[in-house]
Scaffold this motif. Structure first.
Motif, PDB file in Angstrom:
ATOM      1  N   THR A  74       0.835  -1.198   0.000  1.00  0.00           N
ATOM      2  CA  THR A  74       0.000   0.000   0.000  1.00  0.00           C
ATOM      3  C   THR A  74       0.870   1.248   0.000  1.00  0.00           C
ATOM      4  O   THR A  74       0.705   2.151  -0.825  1.00  0.00           O
ATOM      5  N   ALA A  78       1.817   3.724  -3.541  1.00  0.00           N
ATOM      6  CA  ALA A  78       1.485   5.153  -3.556  1.00  0.00           C
ATOM      7  C   ALA A  78       2.757   5.984  -3.638  1.00  0.00           C
ATOM      8  O   ALA A  78       2.809   6.998  -4.326  1.00  0.00           O
ATOM      9  N   ASN A  85       0.878   7.606   1.440  1.00  0.00           N
ATOM     10  CA  ASN A  85      -0.418   7.100   1.920  1.00  0.00           C
ATOM     11  C   ASN A  85      -0.223   6.466   3.285  1.00  0.00           C
ATOM     12  O   ASN A  85       0.216   5.330   3.399  1.00  0.00           O
ATOM     13  N   GLN A  91      -8.013   2.238   5.365  1.00  0.00           N
ATOM     14  CA  GLN A  91      -8.411   1.532   4.142  1.00  0.00           C
ATOM     15  C   GLN A  91      -8.572   0.046   4.430  1.00  0.00           C
ATOM     16  O   GLN A  91      -9.486  -0.616   3.935  1.00  0.00           O
ATOM     17  N   ALA A 130      -9.423   5.078  -0.121  1.00  0.00           N
ATOM     18  CA  ALA A 130      -8.226   5.810  -0.540  1.00  0.00           C
ATOM     19  C   ALA A 130      -8.540   6.801  -1.661  1.00  0.00           C
ATOM     20  O   ALA A 130      -7.772   7.726  -1.906  1.00  0.00           O
ATOM     21  N   GLY A 134      -7.284  10.755  -2.535  1.00  0.00           N
ATOM     22  CA  GLY A 134      -6.743  10.872  -3.897  1.00  0.00           C
ATOM     23  C   GLY A 134      -7.395  12.016  -4.649  1.00  0.00           C
ATOM     24  O   GLY A 134      -6.715  12.866  -5.231  1.00  0.00           O
ATOM     25  N   GLU A 144      -2.154  14.608   1.089  1.00  0.00           N
ATOM     26  CA  GLU A 144      -2.735  13.293   1.355  1.00  0.00           C
ATOM     27  C   GLU A 144      -2.424  12.793   2.762  1.00  0.00           C
ATOM     28  O   GLU A 144      -3.197  12.010   3.323  1.00  0.00           O
ATOM     29  N   THR A 148      -5.413  11.291   4.822  1.00  0.00           N
ATOM     30  CA  THR A 148      -5.425   9.861   5.153  1.00  0.00           C
ATOM     31  C   THR A 148      -5.433   9.650   6.671  1.00  0.00           C
ATOM     32  O   THR A 148      -6.086   8.725   7.156  1.00  0.00           O
ATOM     33  N   MET A 267      -3.795   6.071  -5.779  1.00  0.00           N
ATOM     34  CA  MET A 267      -4.379   5.959  -4.443  1.00  0.00           C
ATOM     35  C   MET A 267      -5.390   4.816  -4.398  1.00  0.00           C
ATOM     36  O   MET A 267      -5.447   4.059  -3.427  1.00  0.00           O
ATOM     37  N   SER A 270      -3.483   1.528  -4.403  1.00  0.00           N
ATOM     38  CA  SER A 270      -2.814   1.437  -3.116  1.00  0.00           C
ATOM     39  C   SER A 270      -3.814   1.055  -2.014  1.00  0.00           C
ATOM     40  O   SER A 270      -3.575   0.157  -1.208  1.00  0.00           O
ATOM     41  N   GLY A 271      -4.959   1.714  -2.018  1.00  0.00           N
ATOM     42  CA  GLY A 271      -5.991   1.427  -1.021  1.00  0.00           C
ATOM     43  C   GLY A 271      -6.537   0.016  -1.164  1.00  0.00           C
ATOM     44  O   GLY A 271      -6.832  -0.663  -0.177  1.00  0.00           O
TER      45      GLY A 271
END
Lengths: 374, 512
Positions: A74, A78, A85, A91, A130, A134, A144, A148, A267, A270-271
């Protein structure tokens, strides 16, 4: 300038910095252990021989490494787009809860449909969570990191609300005693939504493996996702664009690459990785959602990504190292009858991370000094 | 024999992959202006960094005024009365001129307090000794680049320097400022100071210096008295072969209008108007040059045309089609190529390989993709092909772009931008910071495109470049086109004055 045809050992050195950092950290850790009055050689021997000296140990290590691979990826993914992130925790919560919800709601579906559905739900939940930071980053420039972090707390509160909404019904014993369900957890997911433990596979292959070991198929999903992350980043035009934005957003924009679109996509992906932690925690282990305030798996992903130099292979190796320390540390605690607390191993993890950062920085300075040419 | 102020003997400095200085001998007479020239990567800056104590030589000796010196850090260099004016100024913008000058060597009053009066007096003395006035209490952020450079010079003198190293001092100056700088340097010479002058620009060598040392590939290839040499000779020593300096242009062969800009307006990053009511056309086969001091709207103009910045009003037409405020990708697809002024920030991804950089902008198109994946076979072939045609060195497609010299980075950009057969080429400062060989290459490429019937928008702060390449010259000042001139009927002086906004004197300047 004349070229010297000589192997550039600095490249090798760069790849090795995490390893050097780990060794140095173990050395410093041994001093700390010594200061607590214990024998560092005994502690390390206990730690490693139990964690990776037998199949049960390996199973436990990989079981602990699995969620860290997801959360490490993750952060790493990102980061390749220039994004930090640190919302893996949130997430992961949303993805995991969603996987559980699908698992205990669509209980009549066959495994062939329900398992993929749960996996998709886990990924979708993480991706959704995420996407908000984003979009905010891409469209308004809000950092971010701030968003986050906030989203982590929202996720924790939201799942707390949801767990009360979907709280498991009281067991027979509770009913008999006239009490309500007090544990903040949901009903169990359907049998068809559960991922088999590796024990079952090994049994089928006639390989001796302890039945109680919790390592499950989610580990293979994690490895698959690491390969996927590598493939996306280095073999596709999407990865080309994401990394271009990460390296130099201004040049990317010049090259007709939409910075905003790639930030949002990076994002999301990644999430999704964070959400997939649910495959291990719910589908492979607890079989239900249980509310906790931050498991730290998401945050540890930052350390894993750092140690793994934001490369999928590095992330897998770093997650396994953390798995070793985590499981081995617990055993050291038991074998020394509590004289070496688990916290000491956490100190060791922290020292490793600090050493990686220092050695990385030192290395960069070394390179900068050497490359200042004409 | 004149007295020798400084002598460097057999200096060798190795870096992991290169020998930056290979048994270099370099000596400077007391009271002379000595030019040190060479292409990018020839080893000039390394040599000067060794002299100033920023690097240590692997072998070799340095003698200052005949005495052997071991310069292991800049403090020792300062102590030995060596001063360096860096290409990028090392000033603190919110502090005043005087505060910057005394920084680190503040005159004290009662041990604890800075004696500002004394400092200001000293600064005034120094500036007057060089024949100019400077306001010691002005803030650095409010003064021009030319003044900042003077502050740097005073700073070095304040520290007692007798030997001044000037690292490409004219790169950031307007022609008028360059002339003023030369006056300052000449007056320093009269005071007996020794000046080492690093430059790319050969006309400056001729105008200013007494002797010149030429470096190539880490070695000294020659030392000449300026009286006994000429620009062509120095240039061929630098590159190791003859260089065509006269740009040979074929007669103009105009086609139809490619680019038409109408009453274009745009804002800069601070939200202030930067491009003001600009209108012009470029026809096929024509180079329109924009001359102007940097920061007069050229950057913004280029960005609006290439889709990187929105136009606040006005229209841009490519072959009669309105492309105003289209996306950068769509404008690329319309075949507008762009060599950006800020190579490192905008033109390249320095952590990508040569091959990866060569597909930037067309990386999503079919030949470079197969199914879901990038097609590395095609990408690599493409890279090898362009590396060969454009002579990109080193010729390995897998090198990271940051490991290439500035000239080769620019070749990568030029190769990529010209590959798609553009209709319009926007070239902003295409030769900035390049060595003679690379400049020649870029000129040839631009002229080839012109002769192939492409329209070219050339932006340059280098007047010689504009004068020798452009078919028409638009002078831009404070976001407006002051005038459009015919290069055959104008000269550097006229353009230089128009560039600085002196339109009032235009009549007086009429070319004889």
């Amino acid at each position: 300038m004349k070229s010297i045809k000589k192997f550039d050992y600095t490249i090798l050195l760069e790849k090795m910095t995490p390893l050097i950092a780990v060794i140095l950290a173990l050395l410093v850790g041994s001093v700390v252990i010594r200061l607590t009055g214990e024998d560092p050689i005994f502690v390390y021997k206990t730690l490693f021989s139990n964690a990776i000296g037998n199949r049960d140990g390996w199973g436990n290590v990989l079981f602990r490494a699995t969620p860290l691979i997801f959360t490490g990826l993750t952060v790493a993914f990102a980061f390749r787009c220039g994004l930090f992130n640190i919302g893996g925790e949130g997430q992961m919560y949303i993805g995991t809860f969603l996987a559980a919800w699908v698992g205990f709601t669509f209980i009549h579906l066959p495994a062939l449909i329900l398992i993929p559905l749960c996996v998709l739900a886990a990924a979708a939940g993480g991706a959704l969570w995420a996407t908000v930071p984003g979009i905010l980053k891409a469209k308004t420039g809000v950092h971010e990191v701030i968003v986050t972090i906030m989203m982590n707390w929202i996720a924790a509160s939201l799942t707390f609300y949801l767990v009360l909404l979907y709280k498991a019904s009281a067991t027979e014993a509770m009913k008999a005693a006239g009490v309500q369900q007090m544990i903040p957890h949901t009903d169990e997911i359907a049998e068809a939504a559960r991922l088999p433990r590796l024990y079952n596979i090994f049994k089928f292959l006639n390989i001796d493996f302890p039945a109680h070991n919790q390592v499950n198929v989610s580990f293979f999903i994690a490895i698959g996702v690491a390969i996927l992350a590598y493939y996306i980043l280095w073999k596709t035009k999407l990865g080309y664009e994401i990394r271009a934005v990460g390296y130099n957003a201004i040049a990317a924009e010049y090259g007709g690459i939409s910075v905003a679109r790639n930030i949002i996509l990076a994002m999301m992906i990644s999430g999704a990785f964070a959400g997939l932690v649910g495959t291990n925690e719910v589908m492979g282990f607890k079989y239900r959602w249980r509310q906790e305030l931050f498991t730290n798996l998401g945050f540890n992903g930052i350390a894993v990504a750092l140690l793994g130099k934001n490369h999928p292979l590095g992330v897998v190796l770093a997650a396994i190292l953390f798995g070793i320390l985590n499981y081995g540390g617990a055993l050291v605690n038991i074998y020394t009858e509590g004289r070496v607390p688990r916290e000491l191993i956490m100190v060791l993890q922290a020292i490793i991370v600090i050493f990686v950062i220092i050695s990385d920085e030192l290395f960069k300075r070394l390179i900068r000094q050497r490359r200042k040419i004409a | 024999m004149p007295e020798i102020a400084l002598e460097m003997k057999n200096i060798t400095k190795r870096f992991p992959l290169v020998v930056a200085n290979d048994k270099v001998n370099f000596s400077v007479y007391k009271g002379e202006i000595h030019a040190l020239v060479g292409e990018n990567g020839a080893g000039k800056s390394t040599l000067m960094s060794i002299l100033y104590g920023l690097y240590q030589a692997d072998s070799g000796e340095i003698f200052i005024n005949g005495k052997k010196a071991n310069i292991s850090n800049p403090n020792i260099a300062i102590h030995l009365k060596i001063g360096m004016v860096h290409q990028h100024f090392m000033l603190v913008p919110p502090l005043t001129v005087a505060e910057n000058i005394i920084l680190g060597m503040e005159p004290r009053k009662n041990h604890f307090f800075i004696d500002m009066e004394k400092a200001i007096k000293k600064v005034e003395e120094l500036s007057e000794s060089m024949g100019f006035k400077i306001d010691p209490e002005a803030k650095i952020e409010n003064v021009s680049v030319g003044i900042q450079q003077r502050v740097e010079i005073i700073k070095v003198l304040f520290r007692g320097a007798e030997i001044l190293i000037m690292d490409e001092p004219t790169a950031v100056l307007t022609p008028q400022e360059v002339e003023e700088l030369f006056e300052i340097l000449r007056s320093l010479k009269k005071q007996g100071k020794t000046i080492i002058f690093i430059t790319h620009k050969l006309n400056e060598v001729k105008d200013l210096s007494d002797r010149v040392t030429v470096m190539r590939r880490g070695q000294v290839v020659g030392v000449k008295n300026i009286k006994d040499t000429n620009q062509e000779e120095i240039a061929s020593m630098m590159v190791g072969r003859k260089v065509i300096f006269k740009v040979e242009k074929k007669p103009l062969n105009l086609g139809k209008v490619t680019l038409k800009v109408e009453k274009l307006e745009a804002l800069n990053n601070k939200g202030l108007p930067a491009v003001k009511d600009i209108s012009f056309e470029i026809k096929e086969g024509e180079i329109l040059g924009f001359a102007g001091v940097e920061g007069n709207g050229q950057t913004e103009l280029v960005e609006v045309i290439t889709g990187l910045r929105p136009a606040s009003s006005g229209k841009i037409f490519l072959n009669n089609r309105d492309i105003t405020n289209d996306s950068p990708r769509s404008i690329r697809e319309d075949k507008i190529a762009h060599i950006p002024e800020d190579r490192r920030r905008r033109g390249i991804i320095s952590d990508y390989t040569v091959a990866e950089n060569l597909i930037l902008g067309s990386h999503y198109l079919s030949p470079f993709n197969k199914g879901l994946s990038l097609n590395f076979a095609v990408i690599n072939n493409h890279a090898n092909h362009l590396i060969k045609i454009f002579d990109i060195r080193p010729s390995d497609k897998d090198n990271l772009l940051k490991s290439l010299s500035g000239g080769n980075q620019q070749k990568v950009i030029v190769a990529r931008e010209l590959y798609g057969e553009p209709k319009l080429l926007v070239a902003a400062q295409p030769t900035r910071g390049l060595d003679v060989g690379s400049i020649e290459f870029v000129y040839q490429q631009i002229l080839n495109e012109r002769d192939k019937g492409k329209a070219i928008l050339l932006i340059s702060a280098d007047l010689e470049e504009i004068l020798s390449l452009a078919d028409r010259i638009a002078v831009i000042y404070e976001g407006k086109i002051v005038n459009i001139l015919d290069p055959k009927k104008t000269n550097e002086k006229e353009i230089g004055l128009l560039m600085t906004g002196s339109t009032k004197n235009k009549e007086l300047l009429k070319v004889k």
